[in-house]
Design a protein around this motif. Structure first.
Motif, PDB file in Angstrom:
ATOM      1  N   LEU A  84       6.810  22.301  68.944  1.00 41.82           N
ATOM      2  CA  LEU A  84       8.023  22.939  68.259  1.00 41.82           C
ATOM      3  C   LEU A  84       7.384  24.461  67.745  1.00 41.82           C
ATOM      4  N   LYS A  85       6.171  24.524  67.284  1.00 34.73           N
ATOM      5  CA  LYS A  85       5.650  25.744  66.897  1.00 34.73           C
ATOM      6  C   LYS A  85       5.733  26.544  68.005  1.00 34.73           C
ATOM      7  N   ASP A  86       5.347  26.341  69.360  1.00 31.73           N
ATOM      8  CA  ASP A  86       5.083  27.190  70.329  1.00 31.73           C
ATOM      9  C   ASP A  86       6.403  27.577  71.042  1.00 31.73           C
ATOM     10  N   ASP A  87       7.582  26.557  70.896  1.00 32.92           N
ATOM     11  CA  ASP A  87       8.748  26.898  71.660  1.00 32.92           C
ATOM     12  C   ASP A  87       9.412  27.764  71.357  1.00 32.92           C
ATOM     13  N   PRO A  88       9.798  29.101  72.257  1.00 41.21           N
ATOM     14  CA  PRO A  88      10.482  30.158  71.788  1.00 41.21           C
ATOM     15  C   PRO A  88      12.072  30.089  71.562  1.00 41.21           C
ATOM     16  N   ILE A  89      12.458  29.116  72.130  1.00 40.43           N
ATOM     17  CA  ILE A  89      14.091  28.868  71.935  1.00 40.43           C
ATOM     18  C   ILE A  89      14.150  28.137  70.557  1.00 40.43           C
ATOM     19  N   LEU A  90      13.363  27.121  70.306  1.00 38.37           N
ATOM     20  CA  LEU A  90      13.390  26.467  68.865  1.00 38.37           C
ATOM     21  C   LEU A  90      12.887  27.079  67.803  1.00 38.37           C
ATOM     22  N   LYS A  91      12.239  28.381  67.994  1.00 39.68           N
ATOM     23  CA  LYS A  91      11.820  29.222  66.912  1.00 39.68           C
ATOM     24  C   LYS A  91      13.221  29.694  66.016  1.00 39.68           C
ATOM     25  N   GLU A  92      14.493  29.607  66.707  1.00 35.73           N
ATOM     26  CA  GLU A  92      15.603  30.094  66.185  1.00 35.73           C
ATOM     27  C   GLU A  92      16.368  28.752  65.658  1.00 35.73           C
ATOM     28  N   VAL A  93      15.596  27.724  65.324  1.00 39.06           N
ATOM     29  CA  VAL A  93      16.153  26.663  64.641  1.00 39.06           C
ATOM     30  C   VAL A  93      15.591  26.634  63.244  1.00 39.06           C
ATOM     31  N   ASN A  94      16.230  26.502  62.150  1.00 38.51           N
ATOM     32  CA  ASN A  94      15.675  25.958  60.918  1.00 38.51           C
ATOM     33  C   ASN A  94      15.179  24.496  60.729  1.00 38.51           C
ATOM     34  N   VAL A  95      13.957  24.261  60.502  1.00 37.50           N
ATOM     35  CA  VAL A  95      13.285  23.082  60.624  1.00 37.50           C
ATOM     36  C   VAL A  95      12.748  22.825  59.107  1.00 37.50           C
ATOM     37  N   ARG A  96      13.426  21.700  58.502  1.00 34.00           N
ATOM     38  CA  ARG A  96      12.835  21.321  57.083  1.00 34.00           C
ATOM     39  C   ARG A  96      12.301  19.894  57.229  1.00 34.00           C
ATOM     40  N   PHE A  97      11.104  19.780  56.647  1.00 32.49           N
ATOM     41  CA  PHE A  97      10.311  18.489  56.632  1.00 32.49           C
ATOM     42  C   PHE A  97      10.643  17.833  55.272  1.00 32.49           C
TER      43      PHE A  97
END
Length: 156
Positions: A84-97
């Motif tokens: 997730l950290k390294d995926d350039p596409i998913l860096k545009e998604v807000n992630v909340r744990f």
């Protein structure tokens, strides 16, 4: 008219069964599951254009399993965090744990730094993924009820 939901909840299950059926270790199955969660995020957010996704990654009660199973689960989680950290596409998604993350931090301190790194970017996007880790829904309901009670006491 778009008949798709605005929010999807995914509860991964069956990793150990999959491992047994495919002659894999539990750790290998959980690592594969972590990679599949990345694919799910892309499919939901980009393929279906659904803004909210919740991944129920780890229930708190799963932490009471034998330690080797817990370690295998958390290694799969770390794989997911790294991807997730390294995926350039998913860096545009807000992630909340969400959950009792300190339990995971004790077993795998690396979890903490990866989660913090993923969350440090505030993205201006409508795409949101909630990752539930060491999560206990009953505890969350109890806290919400207590908060409502406390707010009502202040109002009186």
């Amino acid at each position: 008219m778009n008949n798709l939901p605005k929010h999807i909840l995914v509860i991964p299950d069956g990793d150990r069964t999959y491992a047994k059926q495919h002659n894999m270790t539990f750790e290998e199955a959980y690592m594969l599951a972590g990679a599949q969660l990345i694919n799910i995020m892309k499919w939901v957010h980009l393929g279906l254009n659904i803004s909210n996704l919740t991944l129920f990654a780890l229930a708190e009660y799963n932490l009471t399993r034998p330690i080797e199973q817990v370690r295998a689960i958390l290694k799969g989680g770390i794989n997911f965090f790294r991807l997730l950290k390294d995926d350039p596409i998913l860096k545009e998604v807000n992630v909340r744990f969400i959950g009792e993350l300190q339990h995971c931090y004790k077993l795998f301190p690396k979890c903490k730094s990866l989660i913090q790194e993923i969350q440090k970017y505030k993205k201006n996007t409508s795409k949101q993924t909630n990752v539930l880790i060491a999560y206990n829904g009953e505890r969350e309901l109890e806290l919400a009820i207590q908060k409502c009670i406390n707010q009502n006491k202040k109002a009186i």
